[in-house]
Scaffold this motif. Structure first.
Motif, PDB file in Angstrom:
ATOM      1  N   ALA A 152       0.817  -1.110   0.026  1.00 50.08           N
ATOM      2  CA  ALA A 152       0.015  -0.079   0.075  1.00 50.08           C
ATOM      3  C   ALA A 152       1.022   1.281  -0.106  1.00 50.08           C
ATOM      4  CB  ALA A 152      -0.980   0.201   1.144  1.00 50.08           C
ATOM      5  N   ASN A 153       0.385   2.329  -0.577  1.00 54.45           N
ATOM      6  CA  ASN A 153       1.126   3.353  -0.756  1.00 54.45           C
ATOM      7  C   ASN A 153       0.452   4.693  -1.105  1.00 54.45           C
ATOM      8  OD1 ASN A 153       3.836   4.754  -0.799  1.00 54.45           O
ATOM      9  ND2 ASN A 153       3.607   5.369  -2.830  1.00 54.45           N
ATOM     10  N   ARG A 154       0.706   5.721  -0.323  1.00 53.61           N
ATOM     11  CA  ARG A 154      -0.001   7.056  -0.715  1.00 53.61           C
ATOM     12  C   ARG A 154      -0.465   7.413  -2.055  1.00 53.61           C
ATOM     13  NH1 ARG A 154       2.726  12.006   1.906  1.00 53.61           N
ATOM     14  NH2 ARG A 154       4.486  11.584   0.324  1.00 53.61           N
ATOM     15  N   ILE A 163       4.806  -3.523  -7.966  1.00 55.88           N
ATOM     16  CA  ILE A 163       4.383  -4.944  -7.983  1.00 55.88           C
ATOM     17  C   ILE A 163       4.511  -5.454  -9.393  1.00 55.88           C
ATOM     18  CG2 ILE A 163       2.186  -6.186  -7.646  1.00 55.88           C
ATOM     19  CD1 ILE A 163       3.140  -5.512  -5.284  1.00 55.88           C
ATOM     20  N   LEU A 164       4.181  -4.725 -10.471  1.00 51.17           N
ATOM     21  CA  LEU A 164       4.311  -4.996 -11.698  1.00 51.17           C
ATOM     22  C   LEU A 164       5.698  -5.745 -11.908  1.00 51.17           C
ATOM     23  CD1 LEU A 164       2.526  -2.868 -14.216  1.00 51.17           C
ATOM     24  CD2 LEU A 164       2.203  -5.079 -13.787  1.00 51.17           C
ATOM     25  N   PHE A 173       1.758 -14.544  -4.165  1.00 50.34           N
ATOM     26  CA  PHE A 173       0.656 -13.649  -4.604  1.00 50.34           C
ATOM     27  C   PHE A 173       0.998 -12.392  -3.970  1.00 50.34           C
ATOM     28  CE2 PHE A 173      -3.242 -11.507  -2.992  1.00 50.34           C
ATOM     29  CZ  PHE A 173      -4.096 -11.516  -4.436  1.00 50.34           C
ATOM     30  N   LEU A 174       0.912 -11.323  -5.038  1.00 49.39           N
ATOM     31  CA  LEU A 174       1.574  -9.950  -4.750  1.00 49.39           C
ATOM     32  C   LEU A 174       0.202  -9.033  -5.268  1.00 49.39           C
ATOM     33  CD1 LEU A 174       4.977  -9.589  -6.436  1.00 49.39           C
ATOM     34  CD2 LEU A 174       4.343 -10.529  -4.065  1.00 49.39           C
ATOM     35  N   ARG A 175       0.036  -7.979  -4.510  1.00 46.70           N
ATOM     36  CA  ARG A 175      -0.941  -7.135  -5.070  1.00 46.70           C
ATOM     37  C   ARG A 175      -0.642  -5.560  -4.552  1.00 46.70           C
ATOM     38  NH1 ARG A 175      -6.352  -7.823  -1.380  1.00 46.70           N
ATOM     39  NH2 ARG A 175      -4.947  -8.238   0.510  1.00 46.70           N
ATOM     40  N   ALA A 176      -0.919  -4.778  -5.198  1.00 42.46           N
ATOM     41  CA  ALA A 176      -0.873  -3.200  -4.695  1.00 42.46           C
ATOM     42  C   ALA A 176      -2.470  -2.917  -4.221  1.00 42.46           C
ATOM     43  CB  ALA A 176      -0.347  -2.543  -5.902  1.00 42.46           C
ATOM     44  N   CYS A 177      -2.262  -2.287  -3.221  1.00 47.93           N
ATOM     45  CA  CYS A 177      -3.752  -1.797  -2.727  1.00 47.93           C
ATOM     46  C   CYS A 177      -3.689  -0.259  -2.074  1.00 47.93           C
ATOM     47  CB  CYS A 177      -4.015  -2.775  -1.643  1.00 47.93           C
ATOM     48  SG  CYS A 177      -5.776  -2.613  -1.141  1.00 47.93           S
ATOM     49  N   GLU A 178      -4.768   0.565  -2.476  1.00 48.13           N
ATOM     50  CA  GLU A 178      -4.831   1.748  -1.707  1.00 48.13           C
ATOM     51  C   GLU A 178      -5.272   1.611  -0.395  1.00 48.13           C
ATOM     52  OE1 GLU A 178      -6.324   4.773  -3.956  1.00 48.13           O
ATOM     53  OE2 GLU A 178      -6.964   3.654  -5.608  1.00 48.13           O
ATOM     54  N   TYR A 179      -4.615   2.582   0.446  1.00 47.39           N
ATOM     55  CA  TYR A 179      -4.943   2.571   2.102  1.00 47.39           C
ATOM     56  C   TYR A 179      -6.449   2.250   2.094  1.00 47.39           C
ATOM     57  CZ  TYR A 179      -0.136   3.726   3.329  1.00 47.39           C
ATOM     58  OH  TYR A 179       1.253   3.744   3.619  1.00 47.39           O
TER      59      TYR A 179
END
Ligand code: NDP
Length: 277
Positions: A152-154, A163-164, A173-179
């Protein structure tokens, strides 16, 4: 002078004390004979010159810190696979040819410190932040075979890019997420943002911490960091700051230079005492 830490500013660096304590663990060993470790303040536009002058004076190894880690990556004639993947160098090793090999020991330092508290295998990791520190630790964390890693990142786009970058070479399992979109809980929550530096809290809820979670803040200081205060208020019992990561990355560099593996625990204890003074 054989070894240095190069940065700007550099006066605050604790690396000379840490390396002196490591070297003292091997009295009379030829690999640390005459071991001297100093601070080197390089002008903001003079990193390469500073390293060349250091080499001419007999320099054999250097730690690299803010703001030169990316420049050191471009400067090194050879790169370790990890430094190549991370795109940043925090350790320079002088090769017999006179060229410099660039490596990155930040992630190994973090992993070694976490492993002193909990295993990482099969854990669900939440990594907060997508700057240089986060980038440097992702591969070493994945090397421990966690169940998953959520970033997660601002600035969400930076988390997505990271992540890409790492997704191509792992089955984890990798994923990007909004806070604001974080759901579920995590066994290991690592703060790799610089929010603590400005005393700011992160926009995460208490629910992100699983029961028995470890909260790890890469930042450290005399007082409890804002992130670890947040974790304490969320009921997290296991809370660790980044002093062990600092000593751990130094131990990795020391080993790269000398072939000797120092004992981190007494040095960490000494550093902790100094910090409290
Ligand atoms: P960078 O400047 O490269 O990245 C900073 C990160 O923090 C970015 O992801 C940024 O988000 C985020 N951030 C900054 N302010 C806030 C805020 N108020 N709220 C939410 N997110 C914020 O720094 P580094 O990655 O080099 O360093 C990060 C931290 O790690 C520092 O505290 C540093 O001291 C520590 N560190 C500790 C080490 C150790 O040995 N213990 C080693 C290396 C680093 P955005 O992308 O949106 O700007």
């Amino acid at each position: 002078m054989n070894y240095v830490v190069i940065g700007n500013p550099i006066a605050h660096s604790k690396s000379p004390q840490i390396h002196a304590l490591f070297a003292a663990q091997f009295p009379d060993h030829p690999a640390v004979e005459g071991f001297v470790y100093d601070r080197l303040l390089a002008p903001l536009d003079g990193f390469a010159n500073a390293v060349h002058e250091f080499a001419a004076a007999g320099g054999r190894g250097a730690n690299v810190t803010v703001p030169f880690k990316e420049e050191a990556y471009r400067f090194a004639a050879e790169l370790s696979p990890l430094a190549q993947a991370v795109g940043a160098v925090n350790t320079l090793i002088r090769l017999p040819s006179g060229d410099w090999l660039g490596d990155n020991t930040d992630g190994a330092g973090l992993v070694a410190d976490i492993l002193r508290h909990i295993p990482i295998k099969d854990k669900r990791i939440l990594l907060l932040g997508a700057g240089g520190a986060a980038r440097g630790v992702i591969l070493p964390l994945l090397g421990q075979q966690p169940a998953s890693l959520t970033l997660a990142n601002r600035t969400f786009a930076k988390a997505e890019q990271l992540i890409l970058h790492f997704q191509a070479n792992t089955s984890i399992f990798l994923r990007a997420c909004e806070y604001g979109a974080l759901e579920g809980n995590y066994d290991l929550v690592i703060n790799a943002t610089s929010a603590s530096l400005s005393g700011e809290r992160l926009p995460i809820s208490n629910a992100v911490f699983a029961p028995n979670a470890l909260a790890y803040d890469m930042m450290y200081g005399k007082a409890e960091t804002p992130f670890l205060a947040q974790a304490r208020e969320a009921g997290v019992a296991l809370r660790v700051d980044g002093l062990g990561m600092l000593v751990g990355q130094a131990a990795e560099a020391f080993e790269l230079w000398t072939g000797l593996r120092p004992d981190v625990a007494p040095v960490l204890e000494w550093m902790r005492e100094q910090l409290q003074k």
